[in-house]
Every structure is written in C-alpha cells, then in structure tokens.
Design a protein around this motif. Structure first.
Motif, PDB file in Angstrom:
ATOM      1  N   UNK A 124     -34.267  25.794  27.473  1.00 60.18           N
ATOM      2  CA  UNK A 124     -34.209  25.985  26.011  1.00 60.18           C
ATOM      3  C   UNK A 124     -32.758  26.078  25.559  1.00 60.18           C
ATOM      4  N   UNK A 125     -32.374  25.309  24.575  1.00 59.67           N
ATOM      5  CA  UNK A 125     -30.965  25.326  24.152  1.00 59.67           C
ATOM      6  C   UNK A 125     -30.639  26.562  23.323  1.00 59.67           C
ATOM      7  N   UNK A 126     -29.618  27.319  23.704  1.00 64.43           N
ATOM      8  CA  UNK A 126     -29.179  28.411  22.826  1.00 64.43           C
ATOM      9  C   UNK A 126     -28.631  27.827  21.525  1.00 64.43           C
ATOM     10  N   UNK A 127     -28.752  28.571  20.468  1.00 62.96           N
ATOM     11  CA  UNK A 127     -28.205  28.137  19.184  1.00 62.96           C
ATOM     12  C   UNK A 127     -27.317  29.253  18.664  1.00 62.96           C
ATOM     13  N   UNK A 128     -26.188  28.882  18.116  1.00 63.77           N
ATOM     14  CA  UNK A 128     -25.196  29.872  17.699  1.00 63.77           C
ATOM     15  C   UNK A 128     -24.656  29.511  16.325  1.00 63.77           C
ATOM     16  N   UNK A 129     -24.516  30.532  15.480  1.00 63.38           N
ATOM     17  CA  UNK A 129     -23.907  30.369  14.160  1.00 63.38           C
ATOM     18  C   UNK A 129     -22.432  30.738  14.283  1.00 63.38           C
ATOM     19  N   UNK A 152     -22.326  26.995   9.309  1.00 61.46           N
ATOM     20  CA  UNK A 152     -22.087  26.083  10.426  1.00 61.46           C
ATOM     21  C   UNK A 152     -22.674  26.663  11.711  1.00 61.46           C
ATOM     22  N   UNK A 153     -23.351  25.820  12.454  1.00 58.25           N
ATOM     23  CA  UNK A 153     -24.045  26.259  13.667  1.00 58.25           C
ATOM     24  C   UNK A 153     -24.006  25.136  14.696  1.00 58.25           C
ATOM     25  N   UNK A 154     -24.481  25.424  15.901  1.00 62.09           N
ATOM     26  CA  UNK A 154     -24.516  24.407  16.964  1.00 62.09           C
ATOM     27  C   UNK A 154     -25.604  24.774  17.955  1.00 62.09           C
ATOM     28  N   UNK A 155     -26.237  23.748  18.506  1.00 60.23           N
ATOM     29  CA  UNK A 155     -27.195  23.923  19.603  1.00 60.23           C
ATOM     30  C   UNK A 155     -26.491  23.609  20.900  1.00 60.23           C
TER      31      UNK A 155
END
Length: 978
Positions: free
Chosen positions: A619-624, A653-656
C-alpha cells in the motif's frame, strides 16, 4: 509487516531499471547516502545538500536555508521517535524532528569533530556517530565521547553497524574492526588476505554475519569460517564502497565498477555498460517495496521487478537485435537475430547456430516448425532446414527458391510448407519448390505474413491492402479497404473470426464477411501492429512499434459490434527501456506451451507471464507536504488557522510514495465539511479550493499505486477558516441587541422630549390659569358682587327677578370658569393617574346634585400622553355636564377600561334622551365640541340616545395611533346619532 524483495531468479539486467540525473531534475547528482523514512519519503545526501524525493520531484531541505546547505552529507538515519539524523562533513551532526525543527550538534555542542561519517540509531532511542575524532553517543540530547580510553584502537572511526544481538561493530581507516563488549570495545582480526586493508562499509546481516567491505574486496566474520569475494571470484572491482541487505537476505554490494548481487553464493553484476549511471556506487538502499536504489557519482538508479522480463546479450543472447521467435516441438525457444544467427534457449542457457554451422545467412527473417518437429529457417540469403539443432539442408535461388529473402514461412493443416519470399509465394512439396499464383494481381510482391487453419489452408498478405485466401485448392482475392498491409494474423475458428494487425491502419476484425477497424483514436495504443497473442484470461497481447500493450478481447469485440465507443490499452515496459517490437519478421510474437508470451524487440527478446504477473501489493503511503495560502507556503503542522481574506485561494500539495511506477500513482481526496464525495484527481498532486466558507475542515487524501492498491490509511490535514466579522455567530445577535438599544435610547429620548413638551404645556396652562384667575375670574366675581349688592337694594319687581336670573347665570359662568381652571391646573399631584383624575372630576361635578353615580373605572395611566389625557377629561366633563343640565337623569354610570392598546370610556344616563330634532334645537349641548376633541387625539366618539334608554357617550382611544389626527374612527350607526 509483509516484506517485498526483487526476484532473485532474474539477473540484474532483467530488472526494470530507471535513472534520475540532472536531466530528470536531480540538481546534485553525486549521492553519498540514501534513506527511506517511515513515512515513505526517500532522502538523498549529496555533495552539498540534503534532498527529499517523492518519486516525481526533488526538493532541497529548507531550500538552502538549513545549516546543511553546502555540506557533504555522508550518512542518514532515522531513530525510533521519527527524528532524521544527518551526518555531514563540516556541519557535524544534525537532528531534524518530525515537525521540521533543526538542532545541530557540532564542536560547540560537545563534539570533538564536525566531520561525521556514519550515524547508527539504536533500539533504545540513542544515536551513535562515527567521527574523525572519536565515537559519539547521543542520548536525550546529552553527548558522550568514546575514545581510545574505552578500548578503541584509534579515534578515526569511519563506519559502524548494529548486530542482531544489539552490539555495535565499528571500523576505522587504520585499525581494522572492533566489537563492543559491555562498555568497552575489543579488536577483531580480519582474515589474513584482508589485514591492513581500509574498511569502507559494514553490514550486520539478519543471520548474524558481519559483512566487511574493504579496498581489497568483500569478506565476513561468521561464527566459524570467513567468506571472501574479490575480482578473482566474480566481483567487478575489489574496492567495496557500500553494502545493503534485502528483506530476503540478499546482499547488495556497491563497488567502483557497478553493483553486485550476492544470493546463495552466486554473484550477478550490473555495470555502466549495462546502463548504470556511473561506475562508482557510493550508497545503496532497499526500500519498503523491495526496490533497490543506488546513489552513484552521477545519478540515482532504481531497480524494480518489471512485469516484462528482458533477455539480452547480458544473459547470453547472440544479439539484442532480435528477429522471429518460436517454440519448437522439444520446448526450446528458437530466437532468430537480425545479425548474429539463431539461438536455442532451454530456459537456462543459449546455444547458437550461425553461418559457421551452415546457415545461409545470420540475418533471420522467419521461422516455422513442421509436423515432424523440423525447424524451417528463412534468412536474407535463403532457406534452411534444421533438425536436432543442426543444419540438415540449405536452399537458395539456384535450388529453385523464388526470391533471395524468405520473409515468411507457414506449415498448413496438411503439413505443406508455404514460403513467402521477396518475389512471391511458393510451396515445398515432395522435395521441390512450386511457384503459386495468388488470386491478386500482385503475384511478384513480397509476402509479408501467412496463417491458416483446417477450414482455410492459407491466408496471405502480399504487401498491399488485400488478402489472398487459398481454399478448396484455389485462391480468392479480398480487398480490406485499408491503406496499409497486414503484417500478422490471429485466427479464431470457433468464432469464425480473423484478427489482423496492419502496418499503420490499426487492428482489423473479419467476421462473417464484415471487416471492422480499430485505431488509436478508438483507444488502441499503436496503429503499427507486428504480432497478436491471446492469453488464458481472454486478453490480447499486441506487439507494436511502441512496445507491448494489452487490451481486453471482450472490449474490442464489443467495440467492433458497436456496443461501446472505445477500448482501454495497457502498455508494458521494462523501466526506462522503452523498447520497440521488431517489424518485418515472422512470427514477431509467440505463446509458449507454459502460457508465457515471448516478443521480439530491437533490444532483445522479452517474456511476459500473464498468469503470474508480478504486482506491487505494498500500500502506498501518502503524505501532505504543504498548503499554499494565497501564494504563501505553510508546513502542515498542527491545526492551521486561515484568515478570511486568505481563504480565496488554497492549494494543498501531496504525494503518493510508491516508487515502482510513480508516474502511474493516482489519487482521490475529500475536504470533509465541504465535499460531499471523494474527488478523483487522477495523477494530479495538488488540490485547489477557492472562497471556502468559515469553519473547521479536514482534508484527507488517498493514493493508489500502478497495480490498484490503495493506501492503508489516508493522510489528513486539519485547518480552520476564520469567519469574517459579519460571519461570526455572535454578530447578528449583537447587531439585534445594538439596534434594540438604539431603539430604546431613541424611545427614551422621545419620551424625554415629550415630557419636556408636556412640562412646557403644563407651565403654559398654569400661566393661563393664573392669568384667568387673576383677571377674568376676579373681574367676574367683582361684577357679580356688585350686581348682588344692587339686587339687594332693589324692591321686589320683575326687573329684580330678571337681575337675579342674571346673577345666577353669572354665578354658573364663574363656577364653570373655575372648573376649566381646574382642568388647566389640577389641584392633584402630577403622579395622579387618568383613572383617579376622572373619578375626582365626576364626583366634583355631581356634588349637591340629586343624581346617583356608579363608577366602573379600571386603572388607566395616560401620563405619557398628556394631550390625550386632557382631551379625554374634557370630553367626559362635557358629557357629564350635558347629563346634569338637560337629561333629567336619576342615575349616571361611568365605565373606563383598557384592552391592549385601546382605552374605552363610556358615560351613560337614564334620562330623557334626545332625537334628531332635539339635536338641532339643543346644539349647545356641546356634541360638536366633543367630536372635535376626539378627532384631535385620534379617538373614535359615538353618541347613542333614545327616550327609553337614555344617552350613552362612548370614546375609543388607540394608544398605538394616538399621534394620528385621524385615528381609527369606529363607525356610528346613523339612527343612533343624535
């Protein structure tokens, strides 16, 4: 937690490989250290900065404002509390807390050296640092220096690692290896071949082995024996600069000439000539998805398990310029190359067959297998028969071959070999060539592709947009209405369907005599198709000029039948390698008996196992990362409060953090309290909001990796948009209260002004009363007294009686004048109510009269309406006076009551009453005056009189309309008005 690792059955060159350098946005490509923190981010320690990488963007920490800017970052580590520790040359040791706070440990904080080479976090939360002047331990901010006094042979410590038993192993530039025993360190001798060698890297593996990377090769300290690897045993270079262990126990070795994988005693090497960004590998990392990362002197390399596995010259293939591919009866894969001959692959190794062994040419164009298992090989120089791996026969133009180049071969259902050359079509029957005349006029055209089944022996494409069909021993010609020729076939006899790939006109379906077209505009990945294969899951795998792609058979069937508007194509690649499938060879793709699919490409042969596709299940972590408020970037720490004027433009802005295929990571987000449902953002990594209303919000975002696995938990950002002044809860109640206070103040002011006016009126009335009393009444009294004196002196006569009558009238006028003065200047206190004044006035009026008085008077106060009070008293006085003078009544009733804002006054008597004629005759009763007084205060006056019931005077005063001179007049029946 599930561990992921690269497939050890593949060679390193078969992994999907990708490079990031300056062209890809890595502004400092020399990487000395790598780390993936628990939140999924990858951190790069470079020659002059600390860089954060989310799979798409590289960002310098604090964008040059940090103490680390300009420092060489040698080591990165994360402790149990989530703090990032950075070891640098020049800036010492730096701790970065999860909220972004930076604390530096240098010579000013107790370190003896600002050069930190390695940082080791311990399970208890403490941190060890290797410096050029001792070993440093930091516990809860307290610095402790370990030197030769604690057993270290020297203070020049270069690297360290923590063993599975929790003990520390350290190494230096000039003393070898030491092991922590209790509170001291004990020297450990290296194997004799490595004694005196400088140690560059240590790796404490999970099985208890201590791997030691030196300038002379790789060795270890196991329980009993030592394992050693040098260039003599397959290591690409003896200088080992980095070590890392994978979750499956694989040891990754970085050297000055590439990367080496050590698994079960076998070495697999990847060098710059294989595609590595640089020969010198300075750092290694195995991430949470099992991918291998290498920091080199010129970039960042990533190795991942691709869904497509390539076989190239690295695995023993004759050439990467591959031609036709086919599986023979024995299960060997036959791979023709365009320049080096023919390869046979048994699953482990390749065996070559070239012109040296009898082939007519090393440029292979076509392959076919007959019923006996013999392999026919078409080349640019003729035709070959291969039996048991050897050339059994060769045929050229002199032997009857129609053309020099054999471009396609096909063995039909009757085991007849059809040969398509660059000059036409022929058969091999009974050891002889026989030229075949096709149904089209292009008999001497090159034959590009052939296929067939039991119903139709042959389908042939002769280099134009037509199709020749051989059935019932004769040819027929069919136009395909395309601008490009057919290059491959896939037959489905059960469905009476033929699928054809063209050289520019996409995919064709011929079913029941109807041809359907499918192009790129309809969802096809490419219009140039070289091969079509079907897997066990009803998918088509297509070889094209843009590589391999997959499309659902049901989707293209439905499209051809008009049941859908488009199809979805899924491309496959091997990392950065965007290979092109091979054109002009037959067959360009082949399905093996085990279900694997083989494709010919310009960079080797690749294989896909559609029944066991390697998928990324992490599962990909997601971060803001930040929230941009009106152009100002803010870190998402705690609950953010946003001013009302700033809520016009918000960007989050966020990223997986999935690095297998980061460009294919997709997102969905939701602003709780604003969005009703999840918003599909695709691969967009920003969310935009404008003109948000005031209130608390919680932004949540989830990521999905390229294989459809969602984040285990979303990332969240809480913020509050503060309301404007008029949007606050207390604003309107406060405004209403303020308006109420203003109204109340205005009313008080009006009352005060009315009271002032009333005081002036009272003062004026008192003045008039004084003047009347002092002048008129005094004069009238004097006249009356003189007339009385005269009356006493006159003898009895009619004149004396008349004078007495005049004196009586003068007395009555005097009394009435005094009563008027009483109305102007009441003898009672100003605090008397209207009810009290009415009662006193009535009693005084009937004093000494033979009439009874009945009072039904309720408390009514008209002090705030002085004009109304005065006129109501005058009306009552006039009505009582008329009763006393003219009615001859025995009983008088006065009624006063207040209902809401209406005051009603009624004066009733049981006298004679009067009629309309009486009204005209006795107009001096004062009825007109009463009506005028009522009109002045906006009251309704009604007079009802009859001989049987007497007279009733009624007054209705509405206090809410008292200022209106007209008021709400109550209608009076004409027959009741006198």
């Amino acid at each position: 937690m599930q561990a992921f690792a690269l497939d050890p059955a593949k060679s390193m060159s078969q992994y999907a490989h990708r490079i990031w350098s300056q062209e890809e946005g890595l502004f400092q490509p020399t990487i000395y250290s790598l780390l993936q923190t628990h939140d999924g981010l990858i951190w790069l320690g470079t020659q002059d900065s600390l860089i954060r990488f989310d799979g798409i963007h590289f960002r310098e920490f604090d964008e040059g404002q940090s103490v680390l800017h300009g420092s060489l970052i040698r080591s990165l580590a994360e402790d149990r509390y989530g703090n990032l520790w950075v070891g640098s040359l020049g800036s010492g040791l730096v701790r970065i807390s999860p909220d972004g706070q930076v604390k530096q440990f240098s010579t000013q904080q107790g370190l003896k050296s600002s050069s930190v080479f390695k940082v080791i976090p311990m399970p208890d939360g403490s941190v060890w640092a290797c410096t050029s002047d001792g070993l440093v331990r930091i516990t809860k901010g307290r610095v402790q220096i370990i030197t030769t006094a604690q057993g270290l042979p020297t203070n020049r410590i270069r690297t360290a690692c923590v063993a599975s038993d929790g003990s520390l192993w350290v190494a230096g530039l000039d003393f070898g290896l030491s092991h922590q025993v209790g509170s001291r360190f004990v020297s450990v001798p290296l194997p004799s071949a490595f004694r005196g060698s400088s140690i560059e890297a240590l790796q404490c593996s999970s099985d208890g082995v201590i791997w030691i990377g030196t300038v002379s090769g790789l060795t270890s300290i196991p329980v009993q024996t030592a394992n050693s690897y040098t260039t003599a045993s397959g290591l690409p270079d003896d200088e080992v600069s980095a070590l890392a262990e994978g979750p499956d126990g694989t040891l990754w070795i970085g050297t000055n000439d590439g990367i080496t994988r050590l698994k079960n005693g076998e070495l697999s090497v990847y060098r710059p000539r294989d595609g590595l960004s640089h020969s010198q590998v300075l750092a290694l990392l195995v991430d949470r998805e099992g991918d291998l990362w290498a920091g080199t002197k010129n970039g960042l390399d990533q190795f991942a398990d691709g869904k497509v596995t390539p076989f190239t010259m690295n695995e023993g293939l004759l050439s990467n310029d591959v031609g036709p591919v086919l599986e023979d009866k024995s299960g060997h894969l036959c791979i023709g190359t365009r320049d080096k001959g023919l390869d046979f692959f048994d699953g482990r190794r390749f065996q070559a067959l070239t012109t040296r062994q009898g082939l007519t040419s090393d440029s292979i164009l076509s392959l076919a297998v007959n019923a006996a298992g013999d392999l026919w090989v078409g080349t640019t120089g003729g035709l070959n028969l291969v039996r048991d791996g050897k050339v059994a026969a060769s045929y050229r133009a002199k032997d009857g071959l129609l053309g020099r180049e054999v471009r396609s071969l096909f063995v039909d259902s009757e085991d007849t070999l059809w040969i398509g050359t660059d000059h036409g079509l022929e058969q091999w029957i009974a050891g002889r060539f026989r030229v075949v005349q096709p149904g089209s006029n292009a008999s001497h055209n090159p034959v590009l592709a052939m296929s067939g089944d039991r119903g139709v022996r042959l389908f042939a494409s002769l280099g134009d947009s037509s199709l020749d069909i051989f059935r019932d021993n004769r040819f027929s010609f069919h136009s395909l209405a395309t601008t490009h020729a057919v290059d491959c076939f896939l037959l489905d006899p059960a469905q009476h369907t033929i699928w054809m790939g063209t050289l520019g006109s996409g995919l064709l379906r011929w079913k029941n005599g109807i041809i359907s077209h499918l192009y790129v505009k309809d969802g096809l990945y490419d219009n140039r198709i070289y091969g079509i294969l079907r897997d066990d899951k009803s998918n088509f795998w297509i070889a094209s000029s843009k590589g391999i792609f997959r499309v659902s058979e049901k989707e293209i069937e439905d499209f051809a039948d008009g049941k859908r508007q488009s199809v979805t194509s899924l491309p496959f690649s091997t990392g950065q390698l965007r290979f092109e499938c091979q054109a002009g060879v037959q067959p360009a793709a082949w399905r093996a008996k085990d279900g694997r699919l083989w494709f010919s490409t310009t960079t080797g042969v690749v294989v896909v196992n559609p029944n066991h596709l390697q998928s990324n299940q992490a599962p990909p972590p997601v971060k803001i990362f930040s929230i941009v408020v009106d152009g100002e970037r803010t870190q998402p720490v705690g609950v953010l409060h946003i001013k009302p004027r700033q809520a016009n433009n918000l960007e989050i802005r966020y990223a997986g953090l999935s690095f297998v295929s980061p460009e294919k990571v997709t997102f969905r987000y939701r602003l709780e309290g604003y969005d009703r449902a999840w918003i599909d953002a695709g691969n967009r990594r920003e969310a935009f909001y404008t003109n948000l209303p005031p209130g608390p919000f919680n932004f949540v975002v989830e990521a999905r990796n390229s294989d459809g696995v969602w984040s285990s938990q979303p990332a969240a950002l809480a913020f509050v948009v503060e309301p404007r002044l008029y949007q606050r809860r207390w604003f309107f109640p406060a405004l209403a209260l303020l308006i109420g206070l203003l109204v109340f103040a205005g009313l008080r002011l009006r009352i005060r002004r009315l009271k002032q006016r009333f005081s002036l009126v009272l003062a004026e009335r008192n003045r008039i009363a004084r003047e009347l009393h002092d002048t008129l009444l005094q004069g009238l009294s004097g006249i009356t007294m003189q007339m009385q004196a005269l009356w006493t002196k006159l003898p009895h006569s009619p004149e004396k009686e008349f004078l007495g009558s005049i004196i009586g009238d003068a007395g009555r006028c005097s009394r009435e004048a005094r009563q008027s003065l009483w109305g102007l200047r009441s003898k009672e206190s100003r605090e008397s109510s209207f009810s009290q004044k009415l009662s006193v006035m009535a009693r005084q009026s009937i004093a000494a009269r033979h009439i009874s008085l009945s009072e039904q008077i309720e408390p009514v106060d008209l002090s705030t309406f002085p004009d109304a009070e005065y006129q109501m008293l005058r009306i009552a006085r006039e009505a009582i006076t008329n009763t006393l003078k003219h009615a001859g009544a025995l009983h008088l009733t006065i009624k006063l009551r207040q209902t809401g804002d209406v005051v009603s006054l009624a004066i009733e008597d049981d006298g004679f009453g009067f009629s309309g004629t009486d009204k005209a005759r006795h107009g001096h009763f004062g009825m007109q005056g009463m009506r005028e007084r009522a009109a002045e205060i906006g009251a309704d006056l009604s007079i009802a009189s009859s001989a049987a019931e007497g007279t009733r005077v009624s007054v209705y005063l509405s206090l809410s309309q008292k200022s209106s001179p007209e008021g709400n007049h109550r209608p009076v029946d004409a027959h009741q008005t006198k």
